[in-house]
Design a protein around this motif. Structure first.
Motif, PDB file in Angstrom:
ATOM      1  N   GLN A  25     107.652  -9.824 -52.411  1.00 17.42           N
ATOM      2  CA  GLN A  25     108.041 -10.388 -53.688  1.00 17.42           C
ATOM      3  C   GLN A  25     107.625  -9.437 -54.797  1.00 17.42           C
ATOM      4  OE1 GLN A  25     109.730 -13.170 -53.947  1.00 17.42           O
ATOM      5  NE2 GLN A  25     109.561 -13.933 -51.881  1.00 17.42           N
ATOM      6  N   LYS A  26     108.376  -9.434 -55.874  1.00 17.91           N
ATOM      7  CA  LYS A  26     108.020  -8.581 -57.000  1.00 17.91           C
ATOM      8  C   LYS A  26     106.798  -9.142 -57.711  1.00 17.91           C
ATOM      9  CE  LYS A  26     112.609  -6.743 -57.832  1.00 17.91           C
ATOM     10  NZ  LYS A  26     113.683  -6.540 -58.792  1.00 17.91           N
ATOM     11  N   ALA A  27     105.898  -8.233 -58.115  1.00 15.96           N
ATOM     12  CA  ALA A  27     104.665  -8.643 -58.781  1.00 15.96           C
ATOM     13  C   ALA A  27     104.286  -7.627 -59.835  1.00 15.96           C
ATOM     14  CB  ALA A  27     103.533  -8.785 -57.769  1.00 15.96           C
ATOM     15  N   GLY A  28     103.539  -8.080 -60.844  1.00 13.04           N
ATOM     16  CA  GLY A  28     103.051  -7.200 -61.893  1.00 13.04           C
ATOM     17  C   GLY A  28     101.794  -6.476 -61.448  1.00 13.04           C
ATOM     18  N   VAL A  29     101.271  -5.622 -62.310  1.00  9.94           N
ATOM     19  CA  VAL A  29     100.090  -4.837 -61.973  1.00  9.94           C
ATOM     20  C   VAL A  29      98.853  -5.706 -61.780  1.00  9.94           C
ATOM     21  CG1 VAL A  29     100.891  -2.701 -63.037  1.00  9.94           C
ATOM     22  CG2 VAL A  29      99.664  -4.369 -64.421  1.00  9.94           C
ATOM     23  N   ASP A  30      98.835  -6.899 -62.363  1.00  9.47           N
ATOM     24  CA  ASP A  30      97.670  -7.782 -62.219  1.00  9.47           C
ATOM     25  C   ASP A  30      97.730  -8.616 -60.941  1.00  9.47           C
ATOM     26  OD1 ASP A  30      99.755  -9.454 -62.898  1.00  9.47           O
ATOM     27  OD2 ASP A  30      98.647 -10.535 -64.461  1.00  9.47           O
ATOM     28  N   GLY A  31      98.760  -8.421 -60.108  1.00  8.52           N
ATOM     29  CA  GLY A  31      98.868  -9.146 -58.848  1.00  8.52           C
ATOM     30  C   GLY A  31      99.597 -10.470 -58.956  1.00  8.52           C
ATOM     31  N   ARG A  32      99.987 -10.852 -60.169  1.00 10.44           N
ATOM     32  CA  ARG A  32     100.726 -12.109 -60.320  1.00 10.44           C
ATOM     33  C   ARG A  32     102.203 -11.842 -60.052  1.00 10.44           C
ATOM     34  NH1 ARG A  32      98.464 -16.500 -61.825  1.00 10.44           N
ATOM     35  NH2 ARG A  32     100.357 -17.376 -62.701  1.00 10.44           N
ATOM     36  N   ARG A  33     102.804 -12.751 -59.323  1.00  5.90           N
ATOM     37  CA  ARG A  33     104.205 -12.617 -58.952  1.00  5.90           C
ATOM     38  C   ARG A  33     105.109 -12.992 -60.100  1.00  5.90           C
ATOM     39  NH1 ARG A  33     106.603 -15.528 -56.046  1.00  5.90           N
ATOM     40  NH2 ARG A  33     108.155 -14.018 -55.559  1.00  5.90           N
ATOM     41  N   PHE A  34     106.310 -12.446 -60.076  1.00 14.44           N
ATOM     42  CA  PHE A  34     107.374 -12.884 -60.970  1.00 14.44           C
ATOM     43  C   PHE A  34     108.062 -14.025 -60.233  1.00 14.44           C
ATOM     44  CE2 PHE A  34     107.352  -8.170 -61.933  1.00 14.44           C
ATOM     45  CZ  PHE A  34     106.555  -8.307 -63.051  1.00 14.44           C
ATOM     46  N   GLY A  35     107.795 -15.250 -60.632  1.00 18.58           N
ATOM     47  CA  GLY A  35     108.273 -16.407 -59.886  1.00 18.58           C
ATOM     48  C   GLY A  35     107.169 -16.878 -58.966  1.00 18.58           C
ATOM     49  N   SER A  36     107.527 -17.596 -57.902  1.00 19.10           N
ATOM     50  CA  SER A  36     106.507 -18.089 -56.982  1.00 19.10           C
ATOM     51  C   SER A  36     107.106 -18.256 -55.592  1.00 19.10           C
ATOM     52  CB  SER A  36     105.932 -19.417 -57.480  1.00 19.10           C
ATOM     53  OG  SER A  36     106.971 -20.361 -57.615  1.00 19.10           O
ATOM     54  N   VAL A  37     106.240 -18.303 -54.593  1.00 20.34           N
ATOM     55  CA  VAL A  37     106.661 -18.555 -53.218  1.00 20.34           C
ATOM     56  C   VAL A  37     106.596 -20.064 -53.013  1.00 20.34           C
ATOM     57  CG1 VAL A  37     106.093 -18.216 -50.781  1.00 20.34           C
ATOM     58  CG2 VAL A  37     105.819 -16.328 -52.399  1.00 20.34           C
ATOM     59  N   THR A  38     107.721 -20.653 -52.633  1.00 21.32           N
ATOM     60  CA  THR A  38     107.820 -22.094 -52.469  1.00 21.32           C
ATOM     61  C   THR A  38     107.825 -22.475 -50.988  1.00 21.32           C
ATOM     62  OG1 THR A  38     110.237 -22.064 -52.399  1.00 21.32           O
ATOM     63  CG2 THR A  38     109.196 -22.237 -54.582  1.00 21.32           C
ATOM     64  N   ASN A  39     107.819 -23.782 -50.729  1.00 26.22           N
ATOM     65  CA  ASN A  39     107.894 -24.244 -49.344  1.00 26.22           C
ATOM     66  C   ASN A  39     109.214 -23.820 -48.706  1.00 26.22           C
ATOM     67  OD1 ASN A  39     109.346 -26.065 -50.922  1.00 26.22           O
ATOM     68  ND2 ASN A  39     108.603 -27.857 -49.838  1.00 26.22           N
ATOM     69  N   ASN A  44      98.073 -26.590 -53.139  1.00 26.34           N
ATOM     70  CA  ASN A  44      97.826 -26.076 -54.493  1.00 26.34           C
ATOM     71  C   ASN A  44      99.116 -25.707 -55.211  1.00 26.34           C
ATOM     72  OD1 ASN A  44      95.018 -26.300 -54.132  1.00 26.34           O
ATOM     73  ND2 ASN A  44      95.000 -24.375 -53.016  1.00 26.34           N
ATOM     74  N   GLY A  45     100.255 -26.193 -54.705  1.00 28.10           N
ATOM     75  CA  GLY A  45     101.534 -25.878 -55.324  1.00 28.10           C
ATOM     76  C   GLY A  45     102.059 -24.532 -54.865  1.00 28.10           C
ATOM     77  N   PRO A  46     103.147 -24.063 -55.487  1.00 27.08           N
ATOM     78  CA  PRO A  46     103.736 -22.780 -55.112  1.00 27.08           C
ATOM     79  C   PRO A  46     102.736 -21.637 -55.260  1.00 27.08           C
ATOM     80  CG  PRO A  46     105.215 -24.003 -56.538  1.00 27.08           C
ATOM     81  CD  PRO A  46     103.906 -24.741 -56.532  1.00 27.08           C
ATOM     82  N   LEU A  47     102.893 -20.616 -54.418  1.00 26.79           N
ATOM     83  CA  LEU A  47     101.993 -19.464 -54.408  1.00 26.79           C
ATOM     84  C   LEU A  47     102.430 -18.481 -55.486  1.00 26.79           C
ATOM     85  CD1 LEU A  47     101.893 -19.000 -50.546  1.00 26.79           C
ATOM     86  CD2 LEU A  47     100.411 -20.427 -51.975  1.00 26.79           C
ATOM     87  N   LYS A  48     101.529 -18.169 -56.413  1.00 30.71           N
ATOM     88  CA  LYS A  48     101.893 -17.335 -57.550  1.00 30.71           C
ATOM     89  C   LYS A  48     101.172 -15.992 -57.581  1.00 30.71           C
ATOM     90  CE  LYS A  48     103.145 -21.246 -60.356  1.00 30.71           C
ATOM     91  NZ  LYS A  48     103.121 -21.889 -61.656  1.00 30.71           N
ATOM     92  N   THR A  49     100.306 -15.731 -56.601  1.00 28.02           N
ATOM     93  CA  THR A  49      99.600 -14.454 -56.575  1.00 28.02           C
ATOM     94  C   THR A  49      99.740 -13.813 -55.198  1.00 28.02           C
ATOM     95  OG1 THR A  49      97.526 -15.525 -55.921  1.00 28.02           O
ATOM     96  CG2 THR A  49      97.864 -15.175 -58.275  1.00 28.02           C
ATOM     97  N   VAL A  50      99.622 -12.480 -55.172  1.00 25.89           N
ATOM     98  CA  VAL A  50      99.650 -11.779 -53.894  1.00 25.89           C
ATOM     99  C   VAL A  50      98.347 -12.058 -53.157  1.00 25.89           C
ATOM    100  CG1 VAL A  50     101.218  -9.972 -54.707  1.00 25.89           C
ATOM    101  CG2 VAL A  50      98.767  -9.645 -54.922  1.00 25.89           C
ATOM    102  N   VAL A 107     101.291 -12.999 -48.970  1.00 27.93           N
ATOM    103  CA  VAL A 107     102.230 -12.634 -50.021  1.00 27.93           C
ATOM    104  C   VAL A 107     101.901 -11.213 -50.429  1.00 27.93           C
ATOM    105  CG1 VAL A 107     103.074 -13.171 -52.338  1.00 27.93           C
ATOM    106  CG2 VAL A 107     102.358 -15.026 -50.819  1.00 27.93           C
ATOM    107  N   VAL A 108     102.894 -10.318 -50.323  1.00 26.69           N
ATOM    108  CA  VAL A 108     102.696  -8.921 -50.688  1.00 26.69           C
ATOM    109  C   VAL A 108     103.658  -8.541 -51.803  1.00 26.69           C
ATOM    110  CG1 VAL A 108     101.823  -8.227 -48.424  1.00 26.69           C
ATOM    111  CG2 VAL A 108     104.261  -8.150 -48.871  1.00 26.69           C
ATOM    112  N   ALA A 109     103.253  -7.579 -52.617  1.00 23.33           N
ATOM    113  CA  ALA A 109     104.091  -7.095 -53.696  1.00 23.33           C
ATOM    114  C   ALA A 109     105.183  -6.208 -53.133  1.00 23.33           C
ATOM    115  CB  ALA A 109     103.250  -6.334 -54.722  1.00 23.33           C
ATOM    116  N   GLN A 110     106.362  -6.352 -53.663  1.00 20.03           N
ATOM    117  CA  GLN A 110     107.494  -5.542 -53.233  1.00 20.03           C
ATOM    118  C   GLN A 110     107.358  -4.147 -53.809  1.00 20.03           C
ATOM    119  OE1 GLN A 110     111.222  -6.884 -54.847  1.00 20.03           O
ATOM    120  NE2 GLN A 110     112.402  -5.930 -53.247  1.00 20.03           N
ATOM    121  N   THR A 111     107.572  -3.128 -52.976  1.00 19.63           N
ATOM    122  CA  THR A 111     107.516  -1.752 -53.457  1.00 19.63           C
ATOM    123  C   THR A 111     108.902  -1.337 -53.913  1.00 19.63           C
ATOM    124  OG1 THR A 111     107.863  -0.911 -51.224  1.00 19.63           O
ATOM    125  CG2 THR A 111     105.589  -1.124 -51.973  1.00 19.63           C
ATOM    126  N   ALA A 112     108.937  -0.428 -54.842  1.00 20.98           N
ATOM    127  CA  ALA A 112     110.208   0.029 -55.417  1.00 20.98           C
ATOM    128  C   ALA A 112     110.990   0.766 -54.422  1.00 20.98           C
ATOM    129  CB  ALA A 112     109.959   0.946 -56.592  1.00 20.98           C
TER     130      ALA A 112
END
Length: 70
Positions: A1-15, A38-44, A65-70
């Motif tokens: 999933q795409k994520a910012g430099v702080d490890g927070r995802r753009f969006g969230s991982v849902t069920n 704890n709801g949808p997963l929002k961090t790597v 949950v891992v950050a997507q590489t370019a």
């Protein structure tokens, strides 16, 4: 999933996302059977979710949950 430099995802991982990932592994699990306390997963990182395919069967599954590489 795409994520910012702080490890927070753009969006969230849902069920639904977890259900689809398990299907790719050959495990038929409906999204309603995936419980995310704890709801949808929002961090790597590693997260524990519960899968309940039957009322008498409850299994903890480790989701990575891992950050997507370019």
């Amino acid at each position: 999933q795409k994520a910012g430099v702080d490890g927070r995802r753009f969006g969230s991982v849902t069920n639904q996302d977890v259900s689809e990932a398990l299907a790719k592994l050959g495990l038929a699990v409906a999204k309603g059977q995936v419980r995310m306390p704890n709801g949808p997963l929002k961090t790597v990182g590693d997260h524990t979710v519960t899968v309940a395919p039957h009322s008498d069967v409850v299994v903890e599954v480790q989701v990575q949950v891992v950050a997507q590489t370019a």
